[in-house]
Design a protein around this motif. Structure first.
Motif, PDB file in Angstrom:
ATOM      1  N   GLY A 144       0.830  -1.199   0.000  1.00  0.00           N
ATOM      2  CA  GLY A 144       0.000   0.000   0.000  1.00  0.00           C
ATOM      3  C   GLY A 144       0.864   1.248   0.000  1.00  0.00           C
ATOM      4  O   GLY A 144       2.101   1.175   0.101  1.00  0.00           O
ATOM      5  N   PRO A 145       0.269   2.429  -0.149  1.00  0.00           N
ATOM      6  CA  PRO A 145       1.042   3.682  -0.208  1.00  0.00           C
ATOM      7  C   PRO A 145       1.817   3.963   1.077  1.00  0.00           C
ATOM      8  O   PRO A 145       2.824   4.655   1.043  1.00  0.00           O
ATOM      9  CB  PRO A 145      -0.039   4.751  -0.447  1.00  0.00           C
ATOM     10  CG  PRO A 145      -1.319   4.121   0.014  1.00  0.00           C
ATOM     11  CD  PRO A 145      -1.173   2.672  -0.261  1.00  0.00           C
ATOM     12  N   GLN A 146       1.362   3.433   2.203  1.00  0.00           N
ATOM     13  CA  GLN A 146       2.039   3.662   3.481  1.00  0.00           C
ATOM     14  C   GLN A 146       2.784   2.410   3.960  1.00  0.00           C
ATOM     15  O   GLN A 146       3.106   2.295   5.141  1.00  0.00           O
ATOM     16  CB  GLN A 146       1.024   4.108   4.535  1.00  0.00           C
ATOM     17  CG  GLN A 146       0.369   5.440   4.197  1.00  0.00           C
ATOM     18  CD  GLN A 146      -0.605   5.879   5.265  1.00  0.00           C
ATOM     19  OE1 GLN A 146      -0.943   5.136   6.174  1.00  0.00           O
ATOM     20  NE2 GLN A 146      -1.058   7.120   5.159  1.00  0.00           N
ATOM     21  N   GLY A 147       3.040   1.482   3.039  1.00  0.00           N
ATOM     22  CA  GLY A 147       3.758   0.267   3.410  1.00  0.00           C
ATOM     23  C   GLY A 147       2.887  -0.961   3.284  1.00  0.00           C
ATOM     24  O   GLY A 147       1.696  -0.889   2.954  1.00  0.00           O
ATOM     25  N   TYR A 166      -0.951  -6.592   6.286  1.00  0.00           N
ATOM     26  CA  TYR A 166      -1.486  -7.950   6.307  1.00  0.00           C
ATOM     27  C   TYR A 166      -3.014  -7.859   6.297  1.00  0.00           C
ATOM     28  O   TYR A 166      -3.600  -6.860   6.732  1.00  0.00           O
ATOM     29  CB  TYR A 166      -0.984  -8.691   7.541  1.00  0.00           C
ATOM     30  CG  TYR A 166       0.528  -8.695   7.631  1.00  0.00           C
ATOM     31  CD1 TYR A 166       1.288  -9.624   6.928  1.00  0.00           C
ATOM     32  CD2 TYR A 166       1.192  -7.744   8.398  1.00  0.00           C
ATOM     33  CE1 TYR A 166       2.668  -9.616   6.990  1.00  0.00           C
ATOM     34  CE2 TYR A 166       2.587  -7.720   8.468  1.00  0.00           C
ATOM     35  CZ  TYR A 166       3.318  -8.650   7.764  1.00  0.00           C
ATOM     36  OH  TYR A 166       4.680  -8.623   7.820  1.00  0.00           O
ATOM     37  N   PHE A 167      -3.662  -8.902   5.810  1.00  0.00           N
ATOM     38  CA  PHE A 167      -5.122  -8.830   5.722  1.00  0.00           C
ATOM     39  C   PHE A 167      -5.736 -10.207   5.885  1.00  0.00           C
ATOM     40  O   PHE A 167      -5.099 -11.237   5.661  1.00  0.00           O
ATOM     41  CB  PHE A 167      -5.560  -8.216   4.394  1.00  0.00           C
ATOM     42  CG  PHE A 167      -5.267  -9.076   3.188  1.00  0.00           C
ATOM     43  CD1 PHE A 167      -6.154 -10.075   2.768  1.00  0.00           C
ATOM     44  CD2 PHE A 167      -4.095  -8.906   2.473  1.00  0.00           C
ATOM     45  CE1 PHE A 167      -5.879 -10.868   1.667  1.00  0.00           C
ATOM     46  CE2 PHE A 167      -3.813  -9.699   1.358  1.00  0.00           C
ATOM     47  CZ  PHE A 167      -4.706 -10.685   0.960  1.00  0.00           C
ATOM     48  N   VAL A 168      -7.026 -10.194   6.275  1.00  0.00           N
ATOM     49  CA  VAL A 168      -7.896 -11.371   6.260  1.00  0.00           C
ATOM     50  C   VAL A 168      -9.143 -10.956   5.495  1.00  0.00           C
ATOM     51  O   VAL A 168      -9.836 -10.002   5.897  1.00  0.00           O
ATOM     52  CB  VAL A 168      -8.243 -11.855   7.683  1.00  0.00           C
ATOM     53  CG1 VAL A 168      -9.328 -12.941   7.608  1.00  0.00           C
ATOM     54  CG2 VAL A 168      -7.008 -12.371   8.394  1.00  0.00           C
ATOM     55  N   ARG A 185      -0.711  -2.690  20.776  1.00  0.00           N
ATOM     56  CA  ARG A 185       0.426  -3.093  21.607  1.00  0.00           C
ATOM     57  C   ARG A 185       1.678  -3.299  20.761  1.00  0.00           C
ATOM     58  O   ARG A 185       2.796  -3.092  21.217  1.00  0.00           O
ATOM     59  CB  ARG A 185       0.109  -4.397  22.350  1.00  0.00           C
ATOM     60  CG  ARG A 185      -0.923  -4.294  23.449  1.00  0.00           C
ATOM     61  CD  ARG A 185      -0.413  -3.532  24.666  1.00  0.00           C
ATOM     62  NE  ARG A 185       0.877  -3.981  25.147  1.00  0.00           N
ATOM     63  CZ  ARG A 185       1.074  -5.036  25.928  1.00  0.00           C
ATOM     64  NH1 ARG A 185       0.036  -5.769  26.316  1.00  0.00           N
ATOM     65  NH2 ARG A 185       2.286  -5.365  26.329  1.00  0.00           N
ATOM     66  N   HIS A 186       1.513  -3.705  19.523  1.00  0.00           N
ATOM     67  CA  HIS A 186       2.652  -3.925  18.622  1.00  0.00           C
ATOM     68  C   HIS A 186       3.077  -2.647  17.898  1.00  0.00           C
ATOM     69  O   HIS A 186       4.033  -2.671  17.120  1.00  0.00           O
ATOM     70  CB  HIS A 186       2.304  -4.996  17.579  1.00  0.00           C
ATOM     71  CG  HIS A 186       2.341  -6.392  18.119  1.00  0.00           C
ATOM     72  ND1 HIS A 186       1.317  -6.927  18.871  1.00  0.00           N
ATOM     73  CD2 HIS A 186       3.296  -7.363  18.046  1.00  0.00           C
ATOM     74  CE1 HIS A 186       1.633  -8.169  19.212  1.00  0.00           C
ATOM     75  NE2 HIS A 186       2.821  -8.462  18.726  1.00  0.00           N
ATOM     76  N   GLY A 187       2.377  -1.551  18.147  1.00  0.00           N
ATOM     77  CA  GLY A 187       2.721  -0.290  17.488  1.00  0.00           C
ATOM     78  C   GLY A 187       2.173  -0.167  16.089  1.00  0.00           C
ATOM     79  O   GLY A 187       2.621   0.686  15.316  1.00  0.00           O
ATOM     80  N   PHE A 191      -4.145  -4.957   8.836  1.00  0.00           N
ATOM     81  CA  PHE A 191      -3.386  -4.555  10.023  1.00  0.00           C
ATOM     82  C   PHE A 191      -1.900  -4.525   9.688  1.00  0.00           C
ATOM     83  O   PHE A 191      -1.429  -5.214   8.778  1.00  0.00           O
ATOM     84  CB  PHE A 191      -3.661  -5.490  11.215  1.00  0.00           C
ATOM     85  CG  PHE A 191      -3.304  -6.925  10.989  1.00  0.00           C
ATOM     86  CD1 PHE A 191      -2.050  -7.428  11.342  1.00  0.00           C
ATOM     87  CD2 PHE A 191      -4.220  -7.807  10.417  1.00  0.00           C
ATOM     88  CE1 PHE A 191      -1.730  -8.759  11.141  1.00  0.00           C
ATOM     89  CE2 PHE A 191      -3.905  -9.132  10.211  1.00  0.00           C
ATOM     90  CZ  PHE A 191      -2.656  -9.620  10.575  1.00  0.00           C
ATOM     91  N   THR A 192      -1.159  -3.686  10.414  1.00  0.00           N
ATOM     92  CA  THR A 192       0.288  -3.577  10.233  1.00  0.00           C
ATOM     93  C   THR A 192       0.993  -4.058  11.495  1.00  0.00           C
ATOM     94  O   THR A 192       0.446  -3.973  12.600  1.00  0.00           O
ATOM     95  CB  THR A 192       0.709  -2.130   9.930  1.00  0.00           C
ATOM     96  OG1 THR A 192       0.332  -1.292  11.029  1.00  0.00           O
ATOM     97  CG2 THR A 192       0.041  -1.624   8.667  1.00  0.00           C
ATOM     98  N   LEU A 193       2.227  -4.525  11.316  1.00  0.00           N
ATOM     99  CA  LEU A 193       3.047  -5.013  12.434  1.00  0.00           C
ATOM    100  C   LEU A 193       4.460  -4.442  12.284  1.00  0.00           C
ATOM    101  O   LEU A 193       5.332  -5.078  11.674  1.00  0.00           O
ATOM    102  CB  LEU A 193       3.095  -6.541  12.449  1.00  0.00           C
ATOM    103  CG  LEU A 193       1.803  -7.268  12.802  1.00  0.00           C
ATOM    104  CD1 LEU A 193       1.944  -8.765  12.542  1.00  0.00           C
ATOM    105  CD2 LEU A 193       1.446  -7.022  14.268  1.00  0.00           C
TER     106      LEU A 193
END
Length: 520
Positions: A442-445, A448-450, A494-496, A513-515
């Motif tokens: 994506g444009p911001q990095g 992950y997805f479901v 919690r993971h930022g 979601f991003t990690l």
């Protein structure tokens, strides 16, 4: 080190507080609690300044003031008096004995340090008035050479210039302490040269003396109105010229010293303000930490109450209703049997809600342990378990060969159990159910997805999805507690990372979601 400050106070708190402030400002500190100890320390070493409490266990502060100056062999030793309450007569007595100032308690440590710095500066000798660098501007070669020779003989460094243009060029290249400028010159006149020098922000503070052979009152007034700091005729004796020159340079040196002292005082006040602000922030943080600790303990007590006090009667309701159904179900009327089944269903739903709430609360308090995790393998394991538990609902599940991430394995499994569990649930009415787990740039990095092709949702309500107890479907349509996505968001926080969703009614939904590598 700037010097040594003697701090005399019977309060350990005051001594430590002031010692910390003075040491941070570059002073050495001699703290003591009694007058006798103070006199001994003053006699042993060089004391630059002293701070005395008015009331000491073994001495009167005003009397000790005189003794300290004698022991330190410094009649002008800067001394500040500290006191909680002082009568006017005692204050006057201290000032008559030579106290430099009285400061009340409670005091501002930054101000005390700044006041001592100011007193020490006032005790320092005036800066040396050594001859400086002079720019001598005159179109007469004879006058230029002779005056330059006399100035150099008096110890000045001379930069000769034969025109206004050359003078401005020299001023642009190096600093001078004074300008001696001829009034009448060919080309750029002395008037225009003076006007340009005084209109420059960088040069306007340089003293400028107009030198001319014209002894005319109107010419002198005109020169001064152009910005010249002084006016002298060429016919004057060199001693007069040198005296006027020295006076202008001395004035500039004192102005520079005054400006330097003001800047140091402002810097000291700024440091004091920053220190005070930092102490206020630290106190506020400490208070917030205490409040947070208290709230956490209350939350733990609440969780204990939920897990024990609420579960016990819930188990009783479930157990007796189950026994009633088994032992007397055949004797109950259809309506009573329906009521009993509703009681059992509600009991089961309440138990699930308690479990979800406890899981949500534990997510925020559990320690985050990052490690290398294969997200795809973890998703396949969760999907296999869902397929085993729901054989009546076949789902085509797909995931990449691997998706390496850096995350807490246990918490990441909670995320996938909730997201894939929702996908299984909301595709239960789809003719060919499909669920996918993957990675999408994506444009911001990368995110992950479901994704599923189930019931979907209206994007107008997307902001409500991650709030606890917010559901977009009724219990009759799809069962649930409304806690799952709130739990997902808390884990990702919690993971930022961040989490969001996109969907369309009847066409499925995707949760992203991003990690990040490091927690926020």
């Amino acid at each position: 080190m700037k010097g040594t400050v003697l701090i005399v106070d019977d309060s350990l708190t005051v001594r430590m507080d002031l010692a910390q402030a003075f040491e941070a400002d570059g002073f050495a500190v001699l703290p003591c609690a009694t007058g006798a100890e103070a006199c001994a320390l003053a006699a042993q070493g060089a004391v630059s300044a002293a701070i005395l409490d008015v009331l000491l266990p073994d001495a009167d502060g005003v009397q000790l003031l005189e003794q300290l100056r004698i022991r330190a062999q410094k009649p002008e030793l800067p001394i500040l008096m500290l006191s909680t309450e002082v009568e006017l007569q005692d204050r006057l007595r201290g000032l008559r004995k030579g106290a430099d100032d009285y400061l009340g308690k409670p005091y501002d440590t930054g101000y005390v340090v700044a006041r001592v710095n100011e007193l020490l500066r006032s005790r320092q000798p005036a800066p040396s008035k050594a001859p400086g660098r002079v720019l001598l501007v005159d179109d007469s070669e004879t006058y230029l050479q002779e005056t330059a020779r006399l100035l150099r003989g008096a110890g000045y460094e001379v930069l000769p210039a034969r025109s206004g243009e050359q003078a401005l060029e020299l001023l642009g290249a190096q600093a001078v302490d004074c300008v001696l400028l001829d009034l009448v010159m060919p080309g750029l006149s002395g008037r225009d040269t003076c006007r340009q020098i005084k209109s420059s922000p960088r040069l306007r503070e340089v003293p400028l003396i107009m030198v001319t052979s014209v002894e005319d009152h109107a010419t002198m007034i005109e020169s001064l109105s152009l910005g010249a700091d002084d006016y002298i005729t060429k016919s004057s004796e060199f001693a007069v010229l040198e005296a006027r020159l020295r006076a202008q340079i001395r004035r500039k040196q004192f102005e520079d010293e005054h400006r330097r002292v003001q800047q140091e005082l402002l810097a000291s006040e700024r440091r004091a303000s920053e220190a005070w602000a930092a102490s206020q922030v630290a106190q506020a943080q400490a208070a917030l930490a205490q409040e947070l600790d208290r709230k956490n303990k209350e939350l733990e007590a609440f969780n204990y109450s939920v897990s024990h006090d609420l579960r016990a009667p819930l188990r009783t309701i479930d157990g007796f209703s189950h026994a009633l159904l088994e032992d007397f179900g055949g004797a109950l009327e259809p309506r009573a049997l329906d009521y009993l089944k509703r009681v059992r269903a509600a009991t089961k739903r309440m138990g699930e809600l308690i479990d979800d709430l406890l899981q949500l609360s534990r997510i925020g308090r559990s320690e985050l342990r990052r490690e290398g995790v294969d997200l795809a393998a973890l998703a396949r394991a969760v999907a296999e378990e869902l397929a085993r538990c729901h054989p009546e609902h076949p789902v085509a599940f797909s995931a990449p060969a691997e998706l390496p991430v850096n995350a807490d394995r246990r918490l990441l499994q909670v995320v996938l159990e909730n997201l894939l569990g929702n996908a299984w649930k909301f595709t239960s009415r789809a003719s060919e159910a499909r669920v996918e787990c993957g990675l999408e740039p994506g444009p911001q990095g990368n995110a992950y997805f479901v994704r599923d092709n189930g019931a979907g949702f209206d994007m107008a309500y997307a902001e409500r999805l991650f709030n606890p107890f917010q559901r977009l479907h009724t219990e009759e349509q799809f069962a649930g507690t409304g806690i799952g996505l709130a739990t997902v968001q808390r884990v990702i926080d919690r993971h930022g990372g961040r989490v969001w969703a996109h969907g369309e009614v009847g066409k499925g939904a995707t949760v992203y979601f991003t990690l990040p590598v490091s927690a926020a």
